[in-house]
Design an enzyme around this catalytic site. Structure first.
Site, PDB file in Angstrom:
ATOM      1  N   TYR A 138       9.954 -24.711  12.682  1.00 37.97           N
ATOM      2  CA  TYR A 138      10.976 -24.265  13.633  1.00 37.97           C
ATOM      3  C   TYR A 138      10.358 -23.850  14.979  1.00 37.97           C
ATOM      4  O   TYR A 138      10.971 -23.109  15.739  1.00 37.97           O
ATOM      5  CB  TYR A 138      11.736 -23.054  13.084  1.00 37.97           C
ATOM      6  CG  TYR A 138      12.789 -23.362  12.032  1.00 37.97           C
ATOM      7  CD1 TYR A 138      12.510 -24.183  10.943  1.00 37.97           C
ATOM      8  CD2 TYR A 138      14.058 -22.799  12.118  1.00 37.97           C
ATOM      9  CE1 TYR A 138      13.469 -24.427   9.977  1.00 37.97           C
ATOM     10  CE2 TYR A 138      15.024 -23.043  11.156  1.00 37.97           C
ATOM     11  CZ  TYR A 138      14.724 -23.857  10.079  1.00 37.97           C
ATOM     12  OH  TYR A 138      15.668 -24.095   9.112  1.00 37.97           O
ATOM     13  N   LYS A 188       3.026 -27.603   0.601  1.00 33.15           N
ATOM     14  CA  LYS A 188       3.127 -29.054   0.364  1.00 33.15           C
ATOM     15  C   LYS A 188       1.888 -29.736   0.940  1.00 33.15           C
ATOM     16  O   LYS A 188       1.980 -30.617   1.808  1.00 33.15           O
ATOM     17  CB  LYS A 188       4.416 -29.568   1.027  1.00 33.15           C
ATOM     18  CG  LYS A 188       4.729 -31.041   0.821  1.00 33.15           C
ATOM     19  CD  LYS A 188       5.162 -31.404  -0.572  1.00 33.15           C
ATOM     20  CE  LYS A 188       5.305 -32.905  -0.708  1.00 33.15           C
ATOM     21  NZ  LYS A 188       5.498 -33.342  -2.102  1.00 33.15           N
ATOM     22  N   ASP A 221       8.373 -29.354  -3.927  1.00 33.32           N
ATOM     23  CA  ASP A 221       9.274 -30.158  -4.775  1.00 33.32           C
ATOM     24  C   ASP A 221       9.324 -29.575  -6.193  1.00 33.32           C
ATOM     25  O   ASP A 221      10.399 -29.391  -6.769  1.00 33.32           O
ATOM     26  CB  ASP A 221       8.896 -31.652  -4.757  1.00 33.32           C
ATOM     27  CG  ASP A 221       7.393 -31.920  -4.835  1.00 33.32           C
ATOM     28  OD1 ASP A 221       6.605 -30.957  -4.869  1.00 33.32           O
ATOM     29  OD2 ASP A 221       7.013 -33.109  -4.883  1.00 33.32           O
ATOM     30  N   ASP A 245      14.154 -21.876   4.269  1.00 39.28           N
ATOM     31  CA  ASP A 245      15.573 -22.117   4.557  1.00 39.28           C
ATOM     32  C   ASP A 245      16.218 -22.862   3.393  1.00 39.28           C
ATOM     33  O   ASP A 245      17.253 -22.458   2.863  1.00 39.28           O
ATOM     34  CB  ASP A 245      15.699 -22.928   5.857  1.00 39.28           C
ATOM     35  CG  ASP A 245      17.130 -23.328   6.125  1.00 39.28           C
ATOM     36  OD1 ASP A 245      18.011 -22.457   6.023  1.00 39.28           O
ATOM     37  OD2 ASP A 245      17.383 -24.518   6.412  1.00 39.28           O
ATOM     38  N   ASP A 249      18.928 -21.545  -0.036  1.00 39.11           N
ATOM     39  CA  ASP A 249      20.259 -22.053  -0.414  1.00 39.11           C
ATOM     40  C   ASP A 249      20.273 -22.389  -1.912  1.00 39.11           C
ATOM     41  O   ASP A 249      21.281 -22.165  -2.593  1.00 39.11           O
ATOM     42  CB  ASP A 249      20.665 -23.283   0.420  1.00 39.11           C
ATOM     43  CG  ASP A 249      21.537 -22.913   1.632  1.00 39.11           C
ATOM     44  OD1 ASP A 249      21.281 -21.857   2.249  1.00 39.11           O
ATOM     45  OD2 ASP A 249      22.474 -23.672   1.969  1.00 39.11           O
TER      46      ASP A 249
HETATM   47  C1  IPM Z   1      19.718 -19.911   8.023  1.00 37.92           C
HETATM   48  C2  IPM Z   1      20.329 -21.019   8.837  1.00 37.92           C
HETATM   49  C3  IPM Z   1      19.529 -21.249  10.119  1.00 37.92           C
HETATM   50  C4  IPM Z   1      18.099 -21.587   9.729  1.00 37.92           C
HETATM   51  C5  IPM Z   1      20.109 -22.347  11.006  1.00 37.92           C
HETATM   52  C6  IPM Z   1      21.555 -22.103  11.292  1.00 37.92           C
HETATM   53  C7  IPM Z   1      19.325 -22.557  12.269  1.00 37.92           C
HETATM   54  O1  IPM Z   1      20.448 -22.181   8.090  1.00 37.92           O
HETATM   55  O2  IPM Z   1      19.590 -18.785   8.543  1.00 37.92           O
HETATM   56  O3  IPM Z   1      19.407 -20.146   6.851  1.00 37.92           O
HETATM   57  O4  IPM Z   1      17.803 -22.742   9.422  1.00 37.92           O
HETATM   58  O5  IPM Z   1      17.276 -20.670   9.739  1.00 37.92           O
HETATM   59 MN    MN Z   2      19.963 -21.915   6.003  1.00 35.56          MN
END
Ligand code: IPM
Ligand code: MN
Ligand code: NAD
Length: 362
Positions: A138, A188, A221, A245, A249
């Site tokens: 990033y 990785k 992975d 990130d 999720d």
């Molecule tokens: C998160 C989000 C952000 C990230 C995006 C919206 C830039 O997905 O905070 O997880 O990737 O950090």
């Molecule tokens: Mn995210």
């Protein structure tokens, strides 16, 4: 009396809906605790602001935010403004300008019924992801050459500095030592032959100073597989910005969904304000319907209270999330309930009050 000045950026989509409930919780705590006071300053920044002003926040926005003890953010991004503009000009700028290089994202199952992993118990899903939050994939380094031409070339360069890599890994070792938990690095190096080879080297180097911490190192992975099949392997996880990130999720998916996933963007030196926000985005698919789950945003309030050195309140808020999960009628549809966002917040405050009284009265 301790006073905390909080900058509130509700943002877009469901951001304002869930942030309103988090603020409700902080106001309730203020009413219950004569030693604590919060002041809230709201900033109307986000995609609507962009459509009016051509920018996501005020020109001196970062200057304005500097004075606050913390930033409480809902979510940013909405159809109509390209995501790479809305997110870079607000969220990612704040994380970088305020050197919030630690992103803390708990993956803790508070109610066993909420995981799709039906063979897993609460004890199996209880870990903390420490995501590098200032550079890596990033960094925003790159270029786009010969745009639109057949010879077009696009570069997106990962930037891993020694300073940036060492400090996040050291933070994770310290946390593992303090909490007596194992530490797993996710990288990785088999494919990313510069950045991740370096990451692994630093993980090993810094680890020499922490012989008491038991470590593991997985490829991302395989780690994604284990998040689903054997989450009990993890206690503290440290990883890069992009991997963190994506993995969080997955973490949300196994611990109750996006509506329950909380995050804190921390500047450990406290030179700049830290920012508290749910992991989820603006969820345009459900925005404006009053059905967004506010518990992720409320869990982020618990992280904020811990950061303010108010761990009793932080703990009471977290315990109250457990309590409300026991009342399926009081939570939103994503968790199988029937409540609206506001009803969840109202019931939460009632339960918080009784949990606080119990904690007080023994
Ligand atoms: C998160 C989000 C952000 C990230 C995006 C919206 C830039 O997905 O905070 O997880 O990737 O950090
Ligand atoms: Mn995210
Ligand atoms: P999202 O997290 O907004 O939504 C993913 C899914 O989870 C959707 O089905 C949504 O309805 C559901 N969901 C999310 N939060 C929920 C909640 N509190 N209660 C119930 N269900 C919830 O991700 P997306 O759809 O990929 O992104 C939408 C926008 O948000 C994009 O513009 C994206 O860039 C942005 N985004 C912002 C942030 C942030 O500000 N921190 C984080 C992620 C995505």
């Amino acid at each position: 009396m301790k006073t905390f000045n909080i900058a509130v950026i509700p943002g877009d989509g469901i951001g304002p809906e869930v942030v309103a409930e988090g603020v409700k919780v902080l106001k309730a705590i203020e009413r219950m605790d004569p030693g604590l006071s919060f002041s809230f300053t709201e900033f109307p920044w986000g995609c609507e602001y962009y459509l009016e002003h051509g920018r996501m926040m005020a020109e001196d926005g970062i200057e304005q935010l500097k004075a606050f003890d913390a930033i409480y953010l809902g979510a940013v991004g909405y159809p109509g403004v390209p995501d790479h503009i809305s997110l870079w000009d607000l969220l990612l700028t704040i994380r970088k300008e305020f050197d919030q290089y630690v992103n803390l994202r708990p993956v803790t199952l508070l109610d066993p019924e909420l995981t799709p992993l039906k063979w897993k118990s609460r004890e199996d899903i209880d870990f903390l992801v420490i995501r590098e939050n200032s550079e890596g994939e990033y960094a925003g380094a790159g270029d786009r050459l010969f745009k639109g031409k057949p010879e077009e070339v696009v570069l997106q360069t990962g930037v891993f500095s020694r300073k940036g890599t060492e400090r996040i890994i050291r933070y994770a070792y310290e946390e593992a030592r303090r909490s007596k938990r194992t530490l797993t690095s996710v990288s990785k190096a088999n494919a990313l032959n510069y950045s991740m080879v370096f990451w692994d080297e630093v993980f090993e180097e810094v680890g020499k100073e922490y012989p008491d911490v038991r470590t593991y190192s997985y490829l991302v992975d395989a780690a994604s597989l284990y998040f689903v099949t054997e989450p009990e392997r993890f206690e503290i996880v440290v990883t890069s910005n992009l991997f963190g990130d994506i993995l969080t999720d997955i973490g949300a998916a196994i611990a109750g969904g996006m509506g329950l996933a909380a995050g804190a963007n921390i500047n450990p030196e406290r030179e700049y304000p830290s920012m508290f926000e749910p992991v989820h985005g603006s969820a345009p698919d459900i925005a404006g319907k009053g059905i967004a789950n506010p518990l992720a945003a409320i869990w982020s309030v618990s992280q904020m209270l811990d950061f303010f050195d108010e761990p009793e309140w932080g703990g009471t808020v977290l315990r109250t999330i457990e309590t409300i999960l026991q009342e399926r009628g009081s939570v939103t549809a994503d968790l199988g309930g029937t409540a609206t966002t506001g009803e969840t917040g109202d019931r939460f405050v009632e339960l918080l009050q009784s949990n606080a009284v119990q904690a007080d009265g023994g």
